[in-house]
Design an enzyme around this catalytic site. Structure first.
Site, PDB file in Angstrom:
ATOM      1  N   VAL A  61       0.828  -1.202   0.000  1.00  0.00           N
ATOM      2  CA  VAL A  61       0.000   0.000   0.000  1.00  0.00           C
ATOM      3  C   VAL A  61       0.868   1.260   0.000  1.00  0.00           C
ATOM      4  O   VAL A  61       0.715   2.144  -0.846  1.00  0.00           O
ATOM      5  CB  VAL A  61      -0.964  -0.015   1.210  1.00  0.00           C
ATOM      6  CG1 VAL A  61      -1.636   1.338   1.399  1.00  0.00           C
ATOM      7  CG2 VAL A  61      -2.019  -1.097   1.018  1.00  0.00           C
ATOM      8  N   ASP A  97      10.833   3.997   5.741  1.00  0.00           N
ATOM      9  CA  ASP A  97      10.679   2.635   6.259  1.00  0.00           C
ATOM     10  C   ASP A  97      11.833   2.383   7.222  1.00  0.00           C
ATOM     11  O   ASP A  97      12.944   2.880   6.982  1.00  0.00           O
ATOM     12  CB  ASP A  97      10.706   1.611   5.116  1.00  0.00           C
ATOM     13  CG  ASP A  97      10.003   0.330   5.503  1.00  0.00           C
ATOM     14  OD1 ASP A  97       8.933   0.044   4.934  1.00  0.00           O
ATOM     15  OD2 ASP A  97      10.519  -0.391   6.400  1.00  0.00           O
ATOM     16  N   CYS A 155      -4.986  -9.983   2.822  1.00  0.00           N
ATOM     17  CA  CYS A 155      -6.054  -9.032   3.171  1.00  0.00           C
ATOM     18  C   CYS A 155      -7.332  -9.716   3.616  1.00  0.00           C
ATOM     19  O   CYS A 155      -7.750  -9.550   4.764  1.00  0.00           O
ATOM     20  CB  CYS A 155      -6.312  -8.120   1.982  1.00  0.00           C
ATOM     21  SG  CYS A 155      -4.807  -7.260   1.513  1.00  0.00           S
TER      22      CYS A 155
HETATM   23  C1  UGA Z   1      -8.194  -7.319  -1.777  1.00  0.00           C
HETATM   24  C2  UGA Z   1      -9.297  -6.363  -2.260  1.00  0.00           C
HETATM   25  O1  UGA Z   1      -9.808  -6.797  -3.525  1.00  0.00           O
HETATM   26  C3  UGA Z   1      -8.748  -4.931  -2.405  1.00  0.00           C
HETATM   27  O2  UGA Z   1      -9.807  -4.047  -2.760  1.00  0.00           O
HETATM   28  C4  UGA Z   1      -8.150  -4.505  -1.064  1.00  0.00           C
HETATM   29  O3  UGA Z   1      -7.565  -3.209  -1.136  1.00  0.00           O
HETATM   30  C5  UGA Z   1      -7.063  -5.499  -0.654  1.00  0.00           C
HETATM   31  O4  UGA Z   1      -7.645  -6.820  -0.556  1.00  0.00           O
HETATM   32  C6  UGA Z   1      -6.497  -5.060   0.677  1.00  0.00           C
HETATM   33  O5  UGA Z   1      -7.248  -5.013   1.646  1.00  0.00           O
HETATM   34  O6  UGA Z   1      -5.333  -4.645   0.745  1.00  0.00           O
HETATM   35  P1  UGA Z   1      -6.148  -8.598  -2.955  1.00  0.00           P
HETATM   36  O7  UGA Z   1      -6.062  -9.374  -1.674  1.00  0.00           O
HETATM   37  O8  UGA Z   1      -4.911  -8.005  -3.508  1.00  0.00           O
HETATM   38  O9  UGA Z   1      -7.197  -7.368  -2.787  1.00  0.00           O
HETATM   39  O10 UGA Z   1      -6.716  -9.565  -4.082  1.00  0.00           O
HETATM   40  P2  UGA Z   1      -8.147  -9.916  -4.707  1.00  0.00           P
HETATM   41  O11 UGA Z   1      -8.053  -9.710  -6.163  1.00  0.00           O
HETATM   42  O12 UGA Z   1      -9.240  -9.268  -4.001  1.00  0.00           O
HETATM   43  O13 UGA Z   1      -8.198 -11.497  -4.453  1.00  0.00           O
HETATM   44  C7  UGA Z   1      -8.231 -12.042  -3.140  1.00  0.00           C
HETATM   45  C8  UGA Z   1      -8.437 -13.536  -3.171  1.00  0.00           C
HETATM   46  O14 UGA Z   1      -9.760 -13.847  -3.599  1.00  0.00           O
HETATM   47  C9  UGA Z   1      -7.516 -14.291  -4.134  1.00  0.00           C
HETATM   48  O15 UGA Z   1      -7.062 -15.460  -3.506  1.00  0.00           O
HETATM   49  C10 UGA Z   1      -8.396 -14.612  -5.326  1.00  0.00           C
HETATM   50  O16 UGA Z   1      -7.986 -15.742  -6.018  1.00  0.00           O
HETATM   51  C11 UGA Z   1      -9.731 -14.823  -4.639  1.00  0.00           C
HETATM   52  N1  UGA Z   1     -10.886 -14.605  -5.533  1.00  0.00           N
HETATM   53  C12 UGA Z   1     -11.160 -13.364  -6.022  1.00  0.00           C
HETATM   54  C13 UGA Z   1     -11.720 -15.670  -5.833  1.00  0.00           C
HETATM   55  O17 UGA Z   1     -11.505 -16.810  -5.399  1.00  0.00           O
HETATM   56  N2  UGA Z   1     -12.816 -15.448  -6.644  1.00  0.00           N
HETATM   57  C14 UGA Z   1     -13.100 -14.211  -7.142  1.00  0.00           C
HETATM   58  O18 UGA Z   1     -14.117 -14.093  -7.855  1.00  0.00           O
HETATM   59  C15 UGA Z   1     -12.245 -13.151  -6.831  1.00  0.00           C
END
Ligand code: UGA
Length: 429
Positions: free
Chosen positions: A11, A30, A260
């Site tokens: 971030v 940092d 996250c």
């Molecule tokens: C997530 C949120 O999407 C961001 O908006 C947020 O800022 C971030 O957490 C955070 O709090 O810092 P991120 O963890 O980078 O982002 O990744 P995502 O794309 O959200 O995916 C998270 C997990 O969900 C992955 O393991 C992905 O494979 C899974 N996922 C996602 C699914 O299994 N199905 C989906 O339809 C979407």
């Protein structure tokens, strides 16, 4: 404007780099000196598309600086973003000690008005705590504001998400703080929602928990589809066409991972309990997610009968594509369970392999998908990387001992792949 970013994780680093690219002068801090030296040389410690290139450009233009001294940047800047980690503690609550340390260090060095903005993911009411900490540690009587500005970027698309956010949320308690933050974000031309500090803090936990709920919901539907012979992809498409639902985050799979969703879900459950509310819905979201990984291991076991002595080729280790992040990756649980059942593991990931080696032992790491599948009893897909999607399947079939694919991300069309002679099991179809 002169901005300070404290903490150069996903971030902090992305925010600092992007805000310098839109014209601000940004000082990133940092306490990890090795990291700071690396960043000064234009190298980033993570894999994140485009980030290194933009960083280099802004270092060259003398708009982006790296240091380990909070003291130095507090003097130089008016707006200070706190972007340090809030890791999970044993009981699920967030460890906020880094936030307290930073707030104390800021207070110790303040000699004029500062706007202290919390960007780290924190439980509701942290802003109040930061304000108290600063008041307690001020060396002289200087005015300040605290604000909450949660971050919604995703790993793998962090630069795009920061430059083109769906919305910016700023939680403030004064008009002055609101105006300063609006000025910071003016170049992004995005929708800005102004709220009180507590609501802004809740928006972050509520958003991540809601997205996690969507994923667990569709995974539960996928299990029903398997039981009755329906196709979850079609169900998700049909649901998603309703604008009130939307198709995003309805991809069934092996469950969500990353640093996250799992930790924010725990933290939201914890803070709800502290406030006196039993958020049972989120407990189910968590249980469905845990079971999804177990169900996937069972699918492999069903296909191979006994796992003992069998070789499973794993493609994809990161918790999602376009990142080298292994934190809370479903692959960790799945591979450990396969190993416990006696299976041998060969694995490949285009970016996360080095990090995976630190966590997953007794795995034969391979350089290509083809080397991985060679001689294996079956192939299991855990991350939908492009080079996994684009594999030459006839080559894969020749290299595998048995033509069995267990696909945890629904990468291939079941009809097509079956016509090539594979035994193919995916999720919810
Ligand atoms: C997530 C949120 O999407 C961001 O908006 C947020 O800022 C971030 O957490 C955070 O709090 O810092 P991120 O963890 O980078 O982002 O990744 P995502 O794309 O959200 O995916 C998270 C997990 O969900 C992955 O393991 C992905 O494979 C899974 N996922 C996602 C699914 O299994 N199905 C989906 O339809 C979407």
């Amino acid at each position: 404007m002169n901005l300070a970013i404290i903490g150069t994780g996903y971030v902090g680093l992305t925010t600092g780099v992007c805000l310098s690219d839109v014209g601000h002068t940004v000082f990133c801090v940092d306490n990890d000196i090795k990291k700071i030296n690396m960043l000064k040389k234009g190298k980033i410690p993570i894999y994140e598309p485009d980030l290194e290139e933009i960083l280099k450009r802004n270092v060259r233009k003398k708009r982006l600086f790296f240091t380990s001294s909070i003291k130095e940047v507090v003097k130089k800047t008016e707006v200070i973003f706190i972007c340090v980690g809030t890791p999970p503690r044993e009981d699920g609550s967030a460890d906020l000690s880094y936030i307290e340390d930073v707030a104390t260090a800021i207070a110790n060095n303040m000699d004029s008005y500062k706007l202290i903005v919390d960007k780290s993911t924190v439980p509701v009411e942290t802003g109040k705590r930061v304000e108290t900490t600063i008041k307690r540690n001020l060396k002289k009587d200087v005015p300040f504001d605290v604000a909450s500005n949660p971050e919604f970027l995703r790993e793998g698309t962090a630069v795009h998400d920061t430059m083109h956010p769906d919305r910016l949320v700023i939680g403030v308690s004064s008009k002055k703080a609101e105006n300063i933050l609006k000025q910071v974000y003016k170049p992004l031309k995005s929708t800005i929602l102004v709220t009180d500090i507590k609501s802004a803090e809740l928006i972050k936990h509520a958003s991540n928990s809601f997205l996690a709920t969507k994923i667990s919901f569709i995974n539960a539907v996928a299990n029903i589809c398997e039981l009755c012979g329906a196709d979850v992809e079609k169900v998700a498409e049909g649901m998603g066409l309703d604008k009130r639902i939307g198709r995003a985050f309805l991809n069934a799979g092996i469950g969500f991972g990353g640093f996250c969703f799992p930790k924010d879900l725990e933290a939201f459950l914890w803070i709800s309990k502290q406030l006196g509310y039993n958020f049972d819905l989120l407990k189910s979201v968590k249980t469905i997610n845990e079971n999804q990984k177990k169900t996937f291991v069972k699918k492999i076991e069903d296909a191979l009968w006994n796992l003992k002595g069998k070789t499973v080729a794993i493609l994809g280790l990161a918790f999602k594509p376009n990142t080298d992040d292994m934190r809370f990756a479903p692959s960790i649980t799945i591979i450990s369970e396969l190993q416990q059942a006696g299976a041998k593991i060969k694995a490949y990931d285009p970016k996360a392999q080095e990090r995976a080696k630190e966590i997953l032992k007794n795995v034969t790491y391979c350089r290509t998908p083809y080397e991985t599948v060679k001689g294996a009893d079956c192939l299991a897909i855990l991350t939908e990387w492009e080079d996994v999607k684009n594999m030459d399947l006839s080559k894969v079939k020749k290299l595998l001992k048995h033509p069995i694919i267990i696909d945890g991300r629904n990468v291939f069309d079941p009809e097509k792949i079956k016509s090539l002679g594979f035994v193919y099991k995916s999720i919810g179809r």
